[in-house]
Structure formats: C-alpha cells, structure tokens
Scaffold this active site. Structure first.
Site, PDB file in Angstrom:
ATOM      1  N   GLU A 169      16.872  -3.826   1.850  1.00  0.00           N
ATOM      2  CA  GLU A 169      17.113  -3.351   3.219  1.00  0.00           C
ATOM      3  C   GLU A 169      16.113  -3.976   4.196  1.00  0.00           C
ATOM      4  O   GLU A 169      16.490  -4.406   5.294  1.00  0.00           O
ATOM      5  CB  GLU A 169      17.008  -1.818   3.276  1.00  0.00           C
ATOM      6  CG  GLU A 169      18.106  -1.065   2.547  1.00  0.00           C
ATOM      7  CD  GLU A 169      17.837  -0.925   1.040  1.00  0.00           C
ATOM      8  OE1 GLU A 169      16.781  -1.396   0.568  1.00  0.00           O
ATOM      9  OE2 GLU A 169      18.698  -0.366   0.353  1.00  0.00           O
TER      10      GLU A 169
ATOM     11  N   GLN B  34      44.274  -5.316 -19.585  1.00  0.00           N
ATOM     12  CA  GLN B  34      44.176  -6.095 -18.333  1.00  0.00           C
ATOM     13  C   GLN B  34      42.933  -5.683 -17.537  1.00  0.00           C
ATOM     14  O   GLN B  34      42.271  -6.513 -16.928  1.00  0.00           O
ATOM     15  CB  GLN B  34      45.435  -5.859 -17.491  1.00  0.00           C
ATOM     16  CG  GLN B  34      45.491  -6.747 -16.265  1.00  0.00           C
ATOM     17  CD  GLN B  34      46.623  -6.360 -15.340  1.00  0.00           C
ATOM     18  OE1 GLN B  34      46.778  -5.190 -14.973  1.00  0.00           O
ATOM     19  NE2 GLN B  34      47.428  -7.326 -14.974  1.00  0.00           N
TER      20      GLN B  34
ATOM     21  N   ILE C  29       1.246  -3.156  -8.084  1.00  0.00           N
ATOM     22  CA  ILE C  29       0.886  -4.572  -8.194  1.00  0.00           C
ATOM     23  C   ILE C  29       1.174  -5.093  -9.608  1.00  0.00           C
ATOM     24  O   ILE C  29       0.751  -4.495 -10.597  1.00  0.00           O
ATOM     25  CB  ILE C  29      -0.603  -4.783  -7.823  1.00  0.00           C
ATOM     26  CG1 ILE C  29      -0.894  -4.166  -6.446  1.00  0.00           C
ATOM     27  CG2 ILE C  29      -0.991  -6.258  -7.873  1.00  0.00           C
ATOM     28  CD1 ILE C  29       0.016  -4.596  -5.323  1.00  0.00           C
TER      29      ILE C  29
ATOM     30  N   GLU D  43       9.117 -16.806  -3.482  1.00  0.00           N
ATOM     31  CA  GLU D  43       9.328 -15.723  -4.456  1.00  0.00           C
ATOM     32  C   GLU D  43      10.703 -15.101  -4.225  1.00  0.00           C
ATOM     33  O   GLU D  43      11.432 -14.829  -5.167  1.00  0.00           O
ATOM     34  CB  GLU D  43       8.214 -14.673  -4.307  1.00  0.00           C
ATOM     35  CG  GLU D  43       8.053 -13.777  -5.518  1.00  0.00           C
ATOM     36  CD  GLU D  43       8.871 -12.510  -5.416  1.00  0.00           C
ATOM     37  OE1 GLU D  43       9.238 -11.961  -6.463  1.00  0.00           O
ATOM     38  OE2 GLU D  43       9.152 -12.076  -4.294  1.00  0.00           O
TER      39      GLU D  43
ATOM     40  N   GLN E 180      29.841  -1.066 -19.066  1.00  0.00           N
ATOM     41  CA  GLN E 180      31.131  -0.369 -19.079  1.00  0.00           C
ATOM     42  C   GLN E 180      32.070  -0.991 -20.118  1.00  0.00           C
ATOM     43  O   GLN E 180      32.775  -0.286 -20.835  1.00  0.00           O
ATOM     44  CB  GLN E 180      31.749  -0.434 -17.671  1.00  0.00           C
ATOM     45  CG  GLN E 180      32.771   0.643 -17.375  1.00  0.00           C
ATOM     46  CD  GLN E 180      32.155   2.032 -17.308  1.00  0.00           C
ATOM     47  OE1 GLN E 180      30.973   2.182 -17.060  1.00  0.00           O
ATOM     48  NE2 GLN E 180      32.962   3.045 -17.572  1.00  0.00           N
TER      49      GLN E 180
ATOM     50  N   GLY F 101       5.700  -0.882   1.541  1.00  0.00           N
ATOM     51  CA  GLY F 101       5.611  -2.315   1.255  1.00  0.00           C
ATOM     52  C   GLY F 101       5.687  -3.180   2.493  1.00  0.00           C
ATOM     53  O   GLY F 101       4.921  -4.144   2.646  1.00  0.00           O
ATOM     54  N   SER F 102       6.629  -2.858   3.401  1.00  0.00           N
ATOM     55  CA  SER F 102       6.779  -3.718   4.583  1.00  0.00           C
ATOM     56  C   SER F 102       6.132  -3.103   5.827  1.00  0.00           C
ATOM     57  O   SER F 102       6.201  -3.665   6.916  1.00  0.00           O
ATOM     58  CB  SER F 102       8.269  -4.005   4.848  1.00  0.00           C
ATOM     59  OG  SER F 102       8.958  -2.796   5.071  1.00  0.00           O
TER      60      SER F 102
ATOM     61  N   ARG G  89       1.596  -9.550  14.664  1.00  0.00           N
ATOM     62  CA  ARG G  89       1.222  -9.387  13.243  1.00  0.00           C
ATOM     63  C   ARG G  89      -0.154  -9.972  12.939  1.00  0.00           C
ATOM     64  O   ARG G  89      -0.500 -10.204  11.785  1.00  0.00           O
ATOM     65  CB  ARG G  89       2.262 -10.036  12.311  1.00  0.00           C
ATOM     66  CG  ARG G  89       3.653  -9.476  12.488  1.00  0.00           C
ATOM     67  CD  ARG G  89       3.851  -8.285  11.627  1.00  0.00           C
ATOM     68  NE  ARG G  89       4.888  -7.412  12.167  1.00  0.00           N
ATOM     69  CZ  ARG G  89       5.467  -6.448  11.482  1.00  0.00           C
ATOM     70  NH1 ARG G  89       5.130  -6.222  10.249  1.00  0.00           N
ATOM     71  NH2 ARG G  89       6.372  -5.669  12.046  1.00  0.00           N
TER      72      ARG G  89
ATOM     73  N   GLU H 277       0.861  -1.194   0.000  1.00  0.00           N
ATOM     74  CA  GLU H 277       0.000   0.000   0.000  1.00  0.00           C
ATOM     75  C   GLU H 277       0.892   1.238   0.000  1.00  0.00           C
ATOM     76  O   GLU H 277       2.107   1.138   0.234  1.00  0.00           O
ATOM     77  CB  GLU H 277      -0.917  -0.005   1.230  1.00  0.00           C
ATOM     78  CG  GLU H 277      -1.877  -1.180   1.191  1.00  0.00           C
ATOM     79  CD  GLU H 277      -3.029  -1.053   2.179  1.00  0.00           C
ATOM     80  OE1 GLU H 277      -3.209   0.028   2.780  1.00  0.00           O
ATOM     81  OE2 GLU H 277      -3.742  -2.047   2.349  1.00  0.00           O
TER      82      GLU H 277
HETATM   83  C1  LIG Z   1       8.085  -3.252 -10.406  1.00  0.00           C
HETATM   84  C2  LIG Z   1       7.472  -3.580  -9.083  1.00  0.00           C
HETATM   85  C3  LIG Z   1       6.566  -4.625  -8.974  1.00  0.00           C
HETATM   86  C4  LIG Z   1       5.935  -4.889  -7.754  1.00  0.00           C
HETATM   87  N1  LIG Z   1       4.998  -5.894  -7.684  1.00  0.00           N
HETATM   88  C5  LIG Z   1       4.321  -6.074  -6.511  1.00  0.00           C
HETATM   89  C6  LIG Z   1       3.269  -7.041  -6.422  1.00  0.00           C
HETATM   90  O1  LIG Z   1       2.986  -7.774  -7.382  1.00  0.00           O
HETATM   91  N2  LIG Z   1       2.585  -7.132  -5.271  1.00  0.00           N
HETATM   92  C7  LIG Z   1       2.870  -6.348  -4.187  1.00  0.00           C
HETATM   93  O2  LIG Z   1       2.187  -6.475  -3.172  1.00  0.00           O
HETATM   94  N3  LIG Z   1       3.873  -5.449  -4.230  1.00  0.00           N
HETATM   95  C8  LIG Z   1       4.593  -5.284  -5.358  1.00  0.00           C
HETATM   96  N4  LIG Z   1       5.593  -4.347  -5.432  1.00  0.00           N
HETATM   97  C9  LIG Z   1       5.839  -3.481  -4.291  1.00  0.00           C
HETATM   98  C10 LIG Z   1       7.138  -3.804  -3.550  1.00  0.00           C
HETATM   99  O3  LIG Z   1       6.970  -4.941  -2.776  1.00  0.00           O
HETATM  100  C11 LIG Z   1       7.514  -2.574  -2.721  1.00  0.00           C
HETATM  101  O4  LIG Z   1       7.877  -1.549  -3.632  1.00  0.00           O
HETATM  102  C12 LIG Z   1       8.648  -2.850  -1.747  1.00  0.00           C
HETATM  103  O5  LIG Z   1       8.220  -3.726  -0.727  1.00  0.00           O
HETATM  104  C13 LIG Z   1       9.174  -1.570  -1.105  1.00  0.00           C
HETATM  105  O6  LIG Z   1       8.111  -0.876  -0.524  1.00  0.00           O
HETATM  106  P1  LIG Z   1       7.842   0.670  -0.878  1.00  0.00           P
HETATM  107  O7  LIG Z   1       7.976   0.829  -2.359  1.00  0.00           O
HETATM  108  O8  LIG Z   1       6.573   1.060  -0.264  1.00  0.00           O
HETATM  109  O9  LIG Z   1       9.047   1.445  -0.245  1.00  0.00           O
HETATM  110  P2  LIG Z   1       9.091   2.078   1.242  1.00  0.00           P
HETATM  111  O10 LIG Z   1       8.463   1.128   2.204  1.00  0.00           O
HETATM  112  O11 LIG Z   1       8.616   3.457   1.185  1.00  0.00           O
HETATM  113  O12 LIG Z   1      10.641   2.039   1.500  1.00  0.00           O
HETATM  114  C14 LIG Z   1      11.560   2.934   0.865  1.00  0.00           C
HETATM  115  C15 LIG Z   1      12.951   2.512   1.258  1.00  0.00           C
HETATM  116  O13 LIG Z   1      13.087   2.607   2.698  1.00  0.00           O
HETATM  117  C16 LIG Z   1      13.837   1.519   3.222  1.00  0.00           C
HETATM  118  N5  LIG Z   1      12.991   0.678   4.081  1.00  0.00           N
HETATM  119  C17 LIG Z   1      11.632   0.627   4.115  1.00  0.00           C
HETATM  120  N6  LIG Z   1      11.197  -0.264   5.046  1.00  0.00           N
HETATM  121  C18 LIG Z   1      12.291  -0.784   5.624  1.00  0.00           C
HETATM  122  C19 LIG Z   1      12.513  -1.741   6.650  1.00  0.00           C
HETATM  123  N7  LIG Z   1      11.509  -2.365   7.272  1.00  0.00           N
HETATM  124  N8  LIG Z   1      13.787  -2.028   6.993  1.00  0.00           N
HETATM  125  C20 LIG Z   1      14.835  -1.427   6.367  1.00  0.00           C
HETATM  126  N9  LIG Z   1      14.682  -0.514   5.374  1.00  0.00           N
HETATM  127  C21 LIG Z   1      13.443  -0.199   5.000  1.00  0.00           C
HETATM  128  C22 LIG Z   1      14.319   0.744   1.983  1.00  0.00           C
HETATM  129  O14 LIG Z   1      15.557   1.246   1.570  1.00  0.00           O
HETATM  130  C23 LIG Z   1      13.263   1.039   0.948  1.00  0.00           C
HETATM  131  O15 LIG Z   1      13.726   0.845  -0.380  1.00  0.00           O
HETATM  132  C24 LIG Z   1       6.264  -4.097  -6.626  1.00  0.00           C
HETATM  133  C25 LIG Z   1       7.211  -3.087  -6.735  1.00  0.00           C
HETATM  134  C26 LIG Z   1       7.814  -2.821  -7.936  1.00  0.00           C
HETATM  135  C27 LIG Z   1       8.822  -1.718  -8.024  1.00  0.00           C
END
Ligand SMILES: Cc1cc2nc3c(=O)[nH]c(=O)nc-3n(C[C@H](O)[C@H](O)[C@H](O)COP(=O)(O)OP(=O)(O)OC[C@H]3O[C@@H](n4cnc5c(N)ncnc54)[C@H](O)[C@@H]3O)c2cc1C
Length: 385
Positions: free
Chosen positions: A370, A282, A156, A244, A339, A130-131, A180, A126
C-alpha cells in the site's frame, strides 16, 4: 527467452546447479527449523551471487541487473529466505554502501560483503511505522570525533549473523515532511559497545531470515562511519531501495513457478474415479491456466523492467511495481496451488504451503504494497512514469 545471452545463461546454469545439489536438499528443513541459511549464504558468496552488480574493484562480478534477477528467480524456486537474506545484505545494506560509500568504506565493508566474508543488515524501520520516517526517534549526535546513537529499530533482517549494520538515524531537530531532509545513514559494527540485538521473532513466513529488534544505548561510532550526505539519507534511500524492490519481482516469480510446478505435477498424478485431476476436472485445469498466465505476465514485467534498468533508466516506479506485482502473483499462485493439493496441501512436509506464507510476508517486508502504491501514485501524478 529474449532476455538471455551467453553470460546470463552461464550464471543461470550455475544457480540451477547450486539449487539442485545444495539448496533443495535442505530448503524445507530451513523453513521448519527457522534457521538462518548460513552455509548456503557463504556458498552463494563463493559463487559470486552476493556481489553480482558490485564493481569488480570491490570484489563484485561487475555484472548486469538481469543476471542478478535470473539468480534470484532460481534461488527463490527453492529457498525464498535465502533470497531474502541476500536482499538485505547485497541490495539494502550493500546497495547503500555501493551508492553512497567512500572508497575507504567500500574497501572495508563492500569488498568482504561481496564474497560473504562479512554479512550486512540494514536498519530503517521503527515502531512508529516502516514508511513513517517523520516520527522516527533514533538519533545520532556528533560529540567530538564520534557519533553517539540512541534509539532502536524493529523487524530487522539478518540480525545476529550480520557483522555490520547500515542504520538510519535523525541528525537534525526532526525530519522535514516535505524535503525529507534530517536523516543520515551510518555504518555500525555489530560488536560496538552500546549496540544490542534481540532474540529473533517467530514469524508467519520467511523462516530463517532472523528478524528482530536492534537498539542503541549511547552507542559511539567513529565520525567517518557516516555513510553519504549528512541529513540526506532518505533521498538516497528512495533510489537505493529500488533495487531491493525490483528483486521482489524475480523472487515472487520463482516462488510462483515452484508452487505452480508442484500443483501441475500433483494434478497429473492424483487419480480419482480412474482419471487424473487435470483431465477430469475443468476447474483444476482452468486454475492452472490462470496461474500460468499470471506467471508469464509477471515474467514479462520482471525482465522488461530489468532491461530498462540495464539500459540506464532509473526505474523508480518499475521497482515499486515489481514488488507489488511479485507479492500479488506469488501469493495468488501459492494459494491456488494449496487448493489444488487439497488436504495434503496444508501439511508442512508437502512443501507447498511455505510458498504462500513467504508470499504473504513479501507484501509487507521491506515496505507494504500500500505504501508503495502511494509512491507510484505520486510518480504518476508528477509525470515521473
Ligand atoms: C519479515 C520482515 C523483515 C523485515 N526486514 C526489514 C529490514 O531488514 N530492515 C528494515 O528496515 N525493515 C524491515 N522490515 C520492516 C518493513 O519494512 C515494515 O514492516 C514495512 O515497511 C511496514 O511497516 P510497519 O510494519 O511499521 O507497518 P505500518 O507502518 O504500521 O503500516 C501498517 C499498514 O498500514 C498501511 N500503511 C502504512 N503506511 C502507509 C502509507 N504510507 N501509505 C499507504 N498505506 C500505508 C499498510 O497497509 C501497512 O501494511 C521487515 C519486515 C518484515 C515483516
């Protein structure tokens, strides 16, 4: 190779032939046109690649995980995005269905998914992150015999092409930050009233994976479309996403091998001052040696991790390590390959730079490296590794 046997060799040969004859001729065009690889996806279903590890009674091959890894490696050498579409379908959504589905749900969704008759997608992420499940807002409320879903998911994969989505929604007041508990999984047919899909985003890489937003406005689904335990989806997903994550190992390996092969061949063909680049410089030789070493190191980690999984180990940390290492090695090798090519390496039609773009997205799509390192850190601290 120590991880090969007759059955695996057979499936690898089928994958190699498919890639050579059907994937290679169109892979660059798919990237340039940002077009979902529908025809290749359906062919992958006919060849059994969509349900390698699904039970035979639900249309799968009942094969082992190493066979799946070999297929993903081959596909990723030519079309990483085909592997991405299969990952979202078979491993994210299919994995949840295979692990949590009732026999009726498996009959209705897993069986046609195994052959490519239907396409699946999985919606967890959302805009809150993501996490960051604690702040996810998509809610499902039981009203008589139906769940009513409101909210939305971003980024998605497989949107527009998916016939059914496995979606996570909050089913309690909020998600408990410690246990959770509080989130459940649901199966949503794409033609359900109240379910909407956005235009696909234009992205850096994974062109053709059709990624975008899905939203729910009083979207009503039957009570029996709850998938797995009420409020327990996040615990289940912690295990199911491992497959996955694992698959990002062979995916990164395939991409790195392809970029390395292209760079090696180019360095042997490109002449300056009467000598090819490989023999004259080289610095070029050493780059290729380091790239090759990284690839062989990743290969060892990939197939030893898959061997562990095939022996029945949970491989939770290994899955996460493969996603991190697969992304790091493929990004590094593809960057160095560009490169070695010099200026022509930056031209899309050369076909090498797309591996770097796809590798960069691999470090985020599905979960950022991360966030995964944080989870591995937790497992180390709690002696789970
Ligand atoms: C091309 C593509 C396809 C995708 N397909 C799917 C899909 O099919 N289904 C689905 O549900 N999702 C999908 N995603 C979403 C993907 O899982 C999330 O983009 C990813 O989990 C990162 O979440 P965020 O983009 O919200 O980044 P944010 O949560 O905003 O995080 C930004 C950055 O902060 C840091 N960060 C965030 N949280 C933590 C943590 N807990 N610990 C350490 N560092 C952290 C990381 O550096 C991260 O890159 C897709 C994403 C992309 C780019």
């Amino acid at each position: 190779m120590w991880y090969m046997n007759e059955e695996r060799q057979l499936m690898q040969n089928i994958a190699k032939e498919f890639v050579e004859n059907e994937v290679k001729p169109v892979a660059l065009e798919i990237d340039k046109k940002d077009e979902f690889p529908l025809k290749l996806f359906k062919r992958a279903g006919e060849l059994g690649f969509l349900g390698v590890t699904f039970p035979e009674e639900f249309g799968g091959l009942g094969g082992d995980n190493t066979t799946l890894a070999l297929i993903i490696e081959e596909l990723s050498k030519s079309s990483p995005v085909l592997a991405v579409a299969i990952g979202a379908h078979s491993l994210l959504a299919g994995g949840m269905l295979n692990m949590l589905g009732s026999p009726e749900q498996k009959e209705k969704y897993l069986k046609p998914a195994a052959t490519g008759e239907i396409i699946l997608a999985c919606g967890s992420t959302e805009s809150a992150g993501g996490s960051n499940h604690i702040e996810h807002n998509t809610k499902a409320v039981l009203d008589g015999d139906e769940w009513v879903i409101n909210g939305g998911k971003v980024l998605i994969s497989n949107i527009h092409y998916a016939n059914a989505y496995v979606v996570l929604a909050v089913t309690d007041d909020k998600v408990d930050p410690v246990t959770r508990e509080g989130m459940s999984a649901f199966i949503i047919d794409a033609d359900t009233p109240g379910f909407e899909v956005s235009k696909p985003e234009v992205k850096l890489g994974w062109h053709g994976s059709s990624t975008g937003t899905i939203s729910f406005k009083n979207c009503r689904i039957p009570k029996e479309n709850l998938l797995g335990p009420l409020n327990g989806a996040l615990r289940a997903m912690f295990v199911s996403v491992r497959d996955e994550f694992l698959s990002c190992g062979p995916m990164g390996l395939g991409m790195a091998e392809a970029a390395y092969e292209m760079a090696l061949n180019y360095s042997l063909e490109r002449e300056q001052q009467g000598q090819n680049m490989y023999d004259r410089l080289q610095v070029t030789r050493h780059k290729l040696v380091k790239m090759f070493t990284e690839i062989q190191t990743l290969r060892a980690l990939v197939y030893s991790s898959y061997a562990l999984k095939d022996q029945g180990h949970l491989a939770l940390a290994e899955g996460r390590m493969l996603k991190v290492k697969g992304a790091e090695v493929s990004e590094y090798v593809a960057r160095e390959a560009i490169q070695i090519f010099g200026g022509v390496g930056t031209i899309v039609d050369t076909g090498v730079e797309r591996f770097w773009r796809d590798a960069k997205v691999l470090a985020i799509g599905g979960a950022s490296v991360e966030a995964l390192n944080e989870q591995i850190g937790y497992m180390i601290r709690n002696k789970m590794v």
